[in-house]
Enzyme design. Structure first.
Site, PDB file in Angstrom:
ATOM      1  N   GLU A  28       0.650  -4.997   3.229  1.00 47.08           N
ATOM      2  CA  GLU A  28       0.550  -5.687   2.957  1.00 47.08           C
ATOM      3  C   GLU A  28       1.627  -6.682   1.886  1.00 47.08           C
ATOM      4  O   GLU A  28       1.631  -6.094   1.053  1.00 47.08           O
ATOM      5  CB  GLU A  28      -0.936  -5.932   2.366  1.00 47.08           C
ATOM      6  CG  GLU A  28      -1.379  -5.082   4.346  1.00 47.08           C
ATOM      7  CD  GLU A  28      -2.271  -5.436   4.966  1.00 47.08           C
ATOM      8  OE1 GLU A  28      -2.086  -6.855   5.254  1.00 47.08           O
ATOM      9  OE2 GLU A  28      -2.773  -4.879   6.070  1.00 47.08           O
TER      10      GLU A  28
ATOM     11  N   CYS B 248      -1.802 -13.380  -3.318  1.00 52.36           N
ATOM     12  CA  CYS B 248      -1.251 -13.720  -2.483  1.00 52.36           C
ATOM     13  C   CYS B 248      -0.872 -14.402  -0.867  1.00 52.36           C
ATOM     14  O   CYS B 248      -0.197 -15.518  -0.452  1.00 52.36           O
ATOM     15  CB  CYS B 248      -1.138 -12.120  -1.018  1.00 52.36           C
ATOM     16  SG  CYS B 248      -2.537 -11.702  -1.245  1.00 52.36           S
TER      17      CYS B 248
HETATM   18  P1  NDP Z   1       4.573  -4.974  -7.235  1.00 50.51           P
HETATM   19  O1  NDP Z   1       5.428  -4.823  -5.276  1.00 50.51           O
HETATM   20  O2  NDP Z   1       5.384  -4.932  -8.318  1.00 50.51           O
HETATM   21  O3  NDP Z   1       3.577  -3.768  -7.571  1.00 50.51           O
HETATM   22  C1  NDP Z   1       3.037  -3.030  -6.183  1.00 50.51           C
HETATM   23  C2  NDP Z   1       2.609  -1.406  -6.370  1.00 50.51           C
HETATM   24  O4  NDP Z   1       3.640  -1.341  -5.879  1.00 50.51           O
HETATM   25  C3  NDP Z   1       2.021  -1.426  -8.177  1.00 50.51           C
HETATM   26  O5  NDP Z   1       1.373  -0.200  -8.283  1.00 50.51           O
HETATM   27  C4  NDP Z   1       3.351  -0.960  -8.573  1.00 50.51           C
HETATM   28  O6  NDP Z   1       3.499  -0.253  -9.569  1.00 50.51           O
HETATM   29  C5  NDP Z   1       3.973  -0.374  -7.471  1.00 50.51           C
HETATM   30  N1  NDP Z   1       5.444   0.196  -7.276  1.00 50.51           N
HETATM   31  C6  NDP Z   1       6.540  -0.419  -8.109  1.00 50.51           C
HETATM   32  N2  NDP Z   1       7.043  -0.113  -7.986  1.00 50.51           N
HETATM   33  C7  NDP Z   1       7.393   1.420  -6.817  1.00 50.51           C
HETATM   34  C8  NDP Z   1       8.070   2.419  -6.214  1.00 50.51           C
HETATM   35  N3  NDP Z   1       9.569   2.607  -6.123  1.00 50.51           N
HETATM   36  N4  NDP Z   1       7.539   3.620  -5.892  1.00 50.51           N
HETATM   37  C9  NDP Z   1       5.771   2.648  -5.427  1.00 50.51           C
HETATM   38  N5  NDP Z   1       5.061   2.336  -5.934  1.00 50.51           N
HETATM   39  C10 NDP Z   1       6.006   1.184  -6.612  1.00 50.51           C
HETATM   40  O7  NDP Z   1       3.141  -6.271  -6.230  1.00 50.51           O
HETATM   41  P2  NDP Z   1       2.555  -6.647  -7.366  1.00 50.51           P
HETATM   42  O8  NDP Z   1       1.710  -5.530  -8.467  1.00 50.51           O
HETATM   43  O9  NDP Z   1       2.885  -7.773  -8.863  1.00 50.51           O
HETATM   44  O10 NDP Z   1       1.632  -7.558  -7.049  1.00 50.51           O
HETATM   45  C11 NDP Z   1       1.923  -8.942  -7.152  1.00 50.51           C
HETATM   46  C12 NDP Z   1       2.852  -8.656  -4.846  1.00 50.51           C
HETATM   47  O11 NDP Z   1       1.979  -8.728  -4.217  1.00 50.51           O
HETATM   48  C13 NDP Z   1       2.521 -10.006  -4.383  1.00 50.51           C
HETATM   49  O12 NDP Z   1       4.156 -10.404  -4.141  1.00 50.51           O
HETATM   50  C14 NDP Z   1       1.944 -10.670  -3.587  1.00 50.51           C
HETATM   51  O13 NDP Z   1       1.877 -11.647  -2.614  1.00 50.51           O
HETATM   52  C15 NDP Z   1       1.257  -9.434  -3.067  1.00 50.51           C
HETATM   53  N6  NDP Z   1       0.345  -9.149  -2.390  1.00 50.51           N
HETATM   54  C16 NDP Z   1       0.190  -9.362  -1.459  1.00 50.51           C
HETATM   55  C17 NDP Z   1      -1.521  -8.914  -0.137  1.00 50.51           C
HETATM   56  C18 NDP Z   1      -1.331  -8.955   1.248  1.00 50.51           C
HETATM   57  O14 NDP Z   1      -2.628  -8.943   0.834  1.00 50.51           O
HETATM   58  N7  NDP Z   1      -0.947  -8.999   1.639  1.00 50.51           N
HETATM   59  C19 NDP Z   1      -2.252  -9.313  -1.858  1.00 50.51           C
HETATM   60  C20 NDP Z   1      -2.444  -8.505  -2.968  1.00 50.51           C
HETATM   61  C21 NDP Z   1      -0.886  -9.231  -2.806  1.00 50.51           C
HETATM   62  P3  NDP Z   1       3.517  -0.417 -11.067  1.00 50.51           P
HETATM   63  O15 NDP Z   1       2.592  -1.211 -11.420  1.00 50.51           O
HETATM   64  O16 NDP Z   1       4.008   0.925 -11.620  1.00 50.51           O
HETATM   65  O17 NDP Z   1       5.918  -0.528 -11.166  1.00 50.51           O
END
Ligand code: NDP
Length: 524
Positions: free
Chosen positions: A287, A321
């Site tokens: 997502e 999002c």
């Molecule tokens: P990120 O992509 O930065 O992070 C999401 C998660 O991935 C976090 O838990 C992060 O951990 C983890 N992560 C980062 N790098 C890795 C890796 N290499 N391997 C595994 N996990 C990893 O997103 P944000 O938290 O900034 O959220 C915002 C984004 O989410 C926006 O693009 C938004 O549109 C999207 N979103 C989509 C939704 C949907 O339903 N389509 C709903 C809500 C948000 P850490 O924080 O420790 O880096």
């Protein structure tokens, strides 16, 4: 509150008890901040050598909690605990799993004020959005439970197969995959952990949760609801630490049988590719981001359009999002709409999100704050005009947090990259078009297809539904042009670069994503 059902659509005029409950929880919580929390592996608290401080974006001098910097070793331990628990949990009668998950959902509801208060302080969501995120989580879990019941645990007798001289009985049984990984983003830390976790668990998978580091505290409080509901050891595990270390170790492990990742496009796509390096294809539910358009026709009710766009552009400071990050307006109503948007935006209150009057709290972190400054500068350089905002907030207690102004931009050419790029900030671009066909062409000309809104006549609405490339669509909705989905009402998911499955969370087709089919034929 007997007759009040909290959803994102009903949150604008809540009963007084909701405010008093929330205020009391904030006072209690503020006296009790800064505690250390472990990871939860096999229902036990696990500490790591290294820790990190979770500071509030409202005031970065406030340490909310101290959490563990988990390592690759902790990832393996959590996966091993989930693996060990899988045979028992998957063979637990589904009715029993439903009962336990309903218990977890009811604990979330019981704790809603405490959880909402923690959410406001950690994420910077205003109070109603915070309570909404918590209630949505309970409702997502209830919805998954009711789907299990409505589908009889996904056990379906098939037709009798007449072989010559024999008769066979055929049954289709949907069975869990095994160990499911849930990686969640910062912006809806409760619902986007709890929704996938609830679906994975009720269908019989065991899970490992890895939250966003900015919101690890609130997700720990979610994991406690699962633990306190009485889930057996190892069924639900919770680890913390950076995405690039423990997150990557989880993604790279052959012990993961399926994953739900909610987050940004770039991280999600990398994860998808890394996960594909396994021995065989495993299910991945992605997502991802959005660049959601609101189209306003010359026949629109501008009052509704104004309020709906405002709420969707600036709710949670544009960090949804589903945020309305693009507004495309037919020329005859353009001037009138932007005048209304300007007037309404200037009335929005920015401040501490725990305060009742606040609509916009802070951005999540320094990096988002820097992005806001850089994008504003880029817009300025490109000839965009700030109808509202464009600056960070300073003075008056704003300096200790990441506060910025709600920003509408006009006159930025449609060819500019920021019409395509998900900024994830309270910056929304507004553009003028001569007709709806042009508006639709622009609306669909992005990599994403998550949500979309429309304001116009009934006939135009049908055309909009037919033409728009998006998984969640709204027409003439004052509660939000592109935001405010609720499980059971508006299942949520995206097309194109916004999601991988084409099936929306909180809807009819979601639970089967967590199950694989086994057909059982028995010859008498
Ligand atoms: P990120 O992509 O930065 O992070 C999401 C998660 O991935 C976090 O838990 C992060 O951990 C983890 N992560 C980062 N790098 C890795 C890796 N290499 N391997 C595994 N996990 C990893 O997103 P944000 O938290 O900034 O959220 C915002 C984004 O989410 C926006 O693009 C938004 O549109 C999207 N979103 C989509 C939704 C949907 O339903 N389509 C709903 C809500 C948000 P850490 O924080 O420790 O880096």
């Amino acid at each position: 509150m007997a007759d009040f059902k909290l959803t994102y659509s009903t949150m604008f005029n809540p009963p007084e008890e909701l405010h008093t409950g929330f205020d009391a929880a904030v006072t209690k919580l503020k006296a009790n901040l800064g505690k250390e929390y472990g990871m939860l592996i096999d229902n036990k608290d696990v500490l790591s050598k290294d820790k990190f401080e979770d500071r509030s974006p409202v005031n970065t001098e406030v340490v909310l909690a101290k959490l563990q910097k988990g390592t690759a070793q902790h990832a393996q331990e959590a996966l091993a605990a989930a693996r060990k628990a899988f045979p028992g949990w998957s063979r637990t009668p589904w009715q029993e799993r439903v009962k336990l998950m309903r218990k977890a959902a009811s604990l979330i509801e019981e704790r809603i004020f405490d959880l909402g208060a923690a959410m406001a302080m950690e994420v910077g969501k205003n109070r109603m959005e915070s309570l909404g995120d918590v209630q949505e989580t309970a409702d997502l879990i209830y919805y998954s439970c009711s789907q299990m019941e409505q589908n009889d645990g996904y056990i379906k007798p098939m037709g009798k197969d007449p072989l010559v001289g024999y008769e066979s009985k055929n049954v289709s049984v949907m069975r869990p995959y095994g160990v499911w990984l849930v990686i969640s983003p910062f912006n809806f830390p409760f619902a986007l952990t709890g929704g996938p976790a609830g679906a994975a668990l009720v269908t019989g998978n065991t899970i490992v949760i890895k939250p966003a580091s900015d919101t690890a505290w609130i997700v720990r409080l979610f994991a406690e609801c699962l633990r306190d509901a009485g889930l057996p050891d190892g069924v639900a595990n919770f680890v913390t630490g950076s995405g690039s270390v423990i997150g990557q170790a989880l993604v790279d492990s052959p012990e993961v049988d399926g994953v739900t990742f909610t987050g940004s496009f770039d991280v999600g796509m990398k994860m998808y590719q890394d996960f594909a390096r396994g021995k065989y294809v495993r299910p991945v539910i992605l997502e991802l981001g959005g660049k959601n358009p609101a189209i306003v026709s010359r026949h629109a009710d501008l009052e509704r359009a104004t309020i709906g766009i405002l709420r969707s552009a600036f709710g949670l400071q544009g960090q949804k999002c589903s945020a309305a990050s693009r507004v495309i307006v037919e020329e005859p109503v353009y001037d009138s709409l932007i005048a209304r948007l300007k007037e309404a935006t200037e009335k929005l209150v920015i401040g501490d999100p725990t305060e009742r009057a606040t609509y916009l709290g802070p951005l999540i972190n320094q990096s988002a704050y820097n992005d806001f400054k850089n994008f504003s500068e880029e817009i300025n350089q490109a000839g965009g005009k700030f109808l509202t905002g464009g600056k960070v907030k300073t003075g008056d207690g704003f300096d200790k947090g990441y506060f910025v102004e709600p920003t509408f931009v006009t006159d930025l050419p449609f060819e500019h990259r920021l019409w395509q790029y998900e900024m994830f900030l309270p910056i929304t671009t507004i553009g003028k078009v001569q007709n709806l066909d042009k508006a639709m062409e622009i609306a669909n000309s992005v990599n994403y297809g998550l949500t979309a809104g429309f304001y116009g006549s009934d006939d135009e609405v049908e055309w909009f539904y037919d033409q728009i490339q998006a998984g969640v669509t709204y027409a003439n909705r004052p509660q939000g042009a592109t935001t405010g989905a609720w499980p059971g009402f508006q299942p949520f998911g995206g097309w194109k670069g916004s999601g991988s499955t084409g099936k929306n969370a909180g809807g009819h087709y979601y639970l089967p994503l967590y199950l694989h089919e086994q057909i059982r034929t028995r010859v008498k």
